[in-house]
Design a protein around this motif. Sequence first.
Motif, PDB file in Angstrom:
ATOM      1  N   SER A  38       5.505   1.238 -10.070  1.00 41.02           N
ATOM      2  CA  SER A  38       6.735   0.528  -9.760  1.00 41.02           C
ATOM      3  C   SER A  38       6.423  -0.937  -9.483  1.00 41.02           C
ATOM      4  CB  SER A  38       7.395   1.157  -8.526  1.00 41.02           C
ATOM      5  OG  SER A  38       8.349   0.275  -7.965  1.00 41.02           O
ATOM      6  N   SER A  39       7.110  -1.830 -10.179  1.00 46.28           N
ATOM      7  CA  SER A  39       6.835  -3.257  -9.991  1.00 46.28           C
ATOM      8  C   SER A  39       7.260  -3.730  -8.602  1.00 46.28           C
ATOM      9  CB  SER A  39       7.512  -4.091 -11.075  1.00 46.28           C
ATOM     10  OG  SER A  39       8.915  -3.920 -11.036  1.00 46.28           O
ATOM     11  N   LYS A  40       8.284  -3.109  -8.038  1.00 47.35           N
ATOM     12  CA  LYS A  40       8.737  -3.491  -6.691  1.00 47.35           C
ATOM     13  C   LYS A  40       7.641  -3.205  -5.666  1.00 47.35           C
ATOM     14  CE  LYS A  40      12.501  -2.714  -3.433  1.00 47.35           C
ATOM     15  NZ  LYS A  40      13.736  -1.992  -3.169  1.00 47.35           N
ATOM     16  N   THR A  41       7.054  -2.026  -5.755  1.00 50.70           N
ATOM     17  CA  THR A  41       5.981  -1.632  -4.840  1.00 50.70           C
ATOM     18  C   THR A  41       4.750  -2.504  -5.046  1.00 50.70           C
ATOM     19  OG1 THR A  41       6.767   0.638  -4.810  1.00 50.70           O
ATOM     20  CG2 THR A  41       4.483   0.284  -4.155  1.00 50.70           C
ATOM     21  N   VAL A  42       4.342  -2.665  -6.292  1.00 56.70           N
ATOM     22  CA  VAL A  42       3.127  -3.417  -6.597  1.00 56.70           C
ATOM     23  C   VAL A  42       3.297  -4.892  -6.228  1.00 56.70           C
ATOM     24  CG1 VAL A  42       1.579  -4.142  -8.456  1.00 56.70           C
ATOM     25  CG2 VAL A  42       2.389  -1.778  -8.358  1.00 56.70           C
ATOM     26  N   ASN A  43       4.503  -5.412  -6.353  1.00 55.02           N
ATOM     27  CA  ASN A  43       4.757  -6.806  -5.975  1.00 55.02           C
ATOM     28  C   ASN A  43       4.402  -7.029  -4.497  1.00 55.02           C
ATOM     29  OD1 ASN A  43       5.753  -9.489  -6.562  1.00 55.02           O
ATOM     30  ND2 ASN A  43       7.488  -8.960  -5.256  1.00 55.02           N
ATOM     31  N   ARG A  44       4.748  -6.063  -3.640  1.00 58.32           N
ATOM     32  CA  ARG A  44       4.394  -6.168  -2.210  1.00 58.32           C
ATOM     33  C   ARG A  44       2.872  -6.196  -2.039  1.00 58.32           C
ATOM     34  NH1 ARG A  44       8.554  -2.298  -1.576  1.00 58.32           N
ATOM     35  NH2 ARG A  44       7.011  -0.672  -1.211  1.00 58.32           N
ATOM     36  N   TRP A  45       2.179  -5.354  -2.810  1.00 55.89           N
ATOM     37  CA  TRP A  45       0.721  -5.323  -2.725  1.00 55.89           C
ATOM     38  C   TRP A  45       0.134  -6.679  -3.113  1.00 55.89           C
ATOM     39  CZ3 TRP A  45      -0.320  -0.305  -6.032  1.00 55.89           C
ATOM     40  CH2 TRP A  45       0.261   0.807  -5.385  1.00 55.89           C
ATOM     41  N   VAL A  46       0.678  -7.265  -4.189  1.00 54.99           N
ATOM     42  CA  VAL A  46       0.172  -8.543  -4.696  1.00 54.99           C
ATOM     43  C   VAL A  46       0.441  -9.653  -3.686  1.00 54.99           C
ATOM     44  CG1 VAL A  46       0.476 -10.292  -6.508  1.00 54.99           C
ATOM     45  CG2 VAL A  46       0.305  -7.870  -7.126  1.00 54.99           C
ATOM     46  N   ILE A  47       1.631  -9.676  -3.107  1.00 58.11           N
ATOM     47  CA  ILE A  47       1.961 -10.689  -2.095  1.00 58.11           C
ATOM     48  C   ILE A  47       1.012 -10.571  -0.911  1.00 58.11           C
ATOM     49  CG2 ILE A  47       3.696 -11.357  -0.370  1.00 58.11           C
ATOM     50  CD1 ILE A  47       5.827 -10.670  -2.522  1.00 58.11           C
ATOM     51  N   LYS A  48       0.806  -9.342  -0.435  1.00 61.52           N
ATOM     52  CA  LYS A  48      -0.094  -9.117   0.706  1.00 61.52           C
ATOM     53  C   LYS A  48      -1.513  -9.558   0.362  1.00 61.52           C
ATOM     54  CE  LYS A  48      -1.876  -5.651   3.844  1.00 61.52           C
ATOM     55  NZ  LYS A  48      -2.186  -4.279   4.069  1.00 61.52           N
ATOM     56  N   ARG A  49      -1.971  -9.207  -0.832  1.00 67.28           N
ATOM     57  CA  ARG A  49      -3.348  -9.552  -1.239  1.00 67.28           C
ATOM     58  C   ARG A  49      -3.513 -11.059  -1.384  1.00 67.28           C
ATOM     59  NH1 ARG A  49      -8.363  -8.720  -0.402  1.00 67.28           N
ATOM     60  NH2 ARG A  49      -9.681  -8.813  -2.243  1.00 67.28           N
ATOM     61  N   GLY A  55      -6.335 -16.399   3.279  1.00 61.79           N
ATOM     62  CA  GLY A  55      -6.695 -16.443   4.690  1.00 61.79           C
ATOM     63  C   GLY A  55      -5.496 -16.528   5.616  1.00 61.79           C
ATOM     64  N   GLU A  56      -4.315 -16.201   5.097  1.00 66.05           N
ATOM     65  CA  GLU A  56      -3.115 -16.227   5.928  1.00 66.05           C
ATOM     66  C   GLU A  56      -3.021 -14.944   6.740  1.00 66.05           C
ATOM     67  OE1 GLU A  56       0.394 -16.952   3.594  1.00 66.05           O
ATOM     68  OE2 GLU A  56      -0.587 -18.525   2.453  1.00 66.05           O
ATOM     69  N   PRO A  57      -2.524 -15.045   7.972  1.00 61.18           N
ATOM     70  CA  PRO A  57      -2.374 -13.839   8.794  1.00 61.18           C
ATOM     71  C   PRO A  57      -1.242 -12.954   8.286  1.00 61.18           C
ATOM     72  CG  PRO A  57      -1.498 -15.748   9.929  1.00 61.18           C
ATOM     73  CD  PRO A  57      -2.115 -16.248   8.654  1.00 61.18           C
ATOM     74  N   ASP A  58      -1.328 -11.697   8.618  1.00 60.93           N
ATOM     75  CA  ASP A  58      -0.289 -10.719   8.267  1.00 60.93           C
ATOM     76  C   ASP A  58       0.942 -10.993   9.134  1.00 60.93           C
ATOM     77  OD1 ASP A  58       1.193  -8.505   7.564  1.00 60.93           O
ATOM     78  OD2 ASP A  58      -0.077  -7.075   8.612  1.00 60.93           O
ATOM     79  N   PRO A  59       2.115 -11.252   8.527  1.00 55.97           N
ATOM     80  CA  PRO A  59       3.314 -11.552   9.320  1.00 55.97           C
ATOM     81  C   PRO A  59       3.676 -10.441  10.305  1.00 55.97           C
ATOM     82  CG  PRO A  59       3.733 -11.943   6.990  1.00 55.97           C
ATOM     83  CD  PRO A  59       2.382 -11.304   7.097  1.00 55.97           C
TER      84      PRO A  59
END
Length: 95
Positions: A38-49, A55-59
């Motif tokens: 699913s592109s919606k799910t994978v998009n979240r993974w890509v944004i997080k990665r 080096g940005e902190p996890d919101p």
Amino acid sequence: MGTNPATKYTDEFRRETADYIISSGRPITECCRELGLSSKTVNRWVIKRRRELAGEPDPAAEDRELREARKRIRELEQENDFLKKAAAFFAKDQA
């Protein structure tokens, strides 16, 4: 009953998939069709990665830290108020 995507894939799989998509430079939707994801799910993974790689902190972690800090501030303010009242009480007895 469907499978929860949060538990369906390992962290390693999510990270490797995001790394593959980032390094390929291809659109997420194209890679997802190829991988059957699913592109919606994978998009979240890509944004997080991308955040991790930058080096940005996890919101979510920042939000949690902020809530905990605010709670601790309230507790310390209450302790401070109590100590002021106790000091005033004992000072009155000394006079």
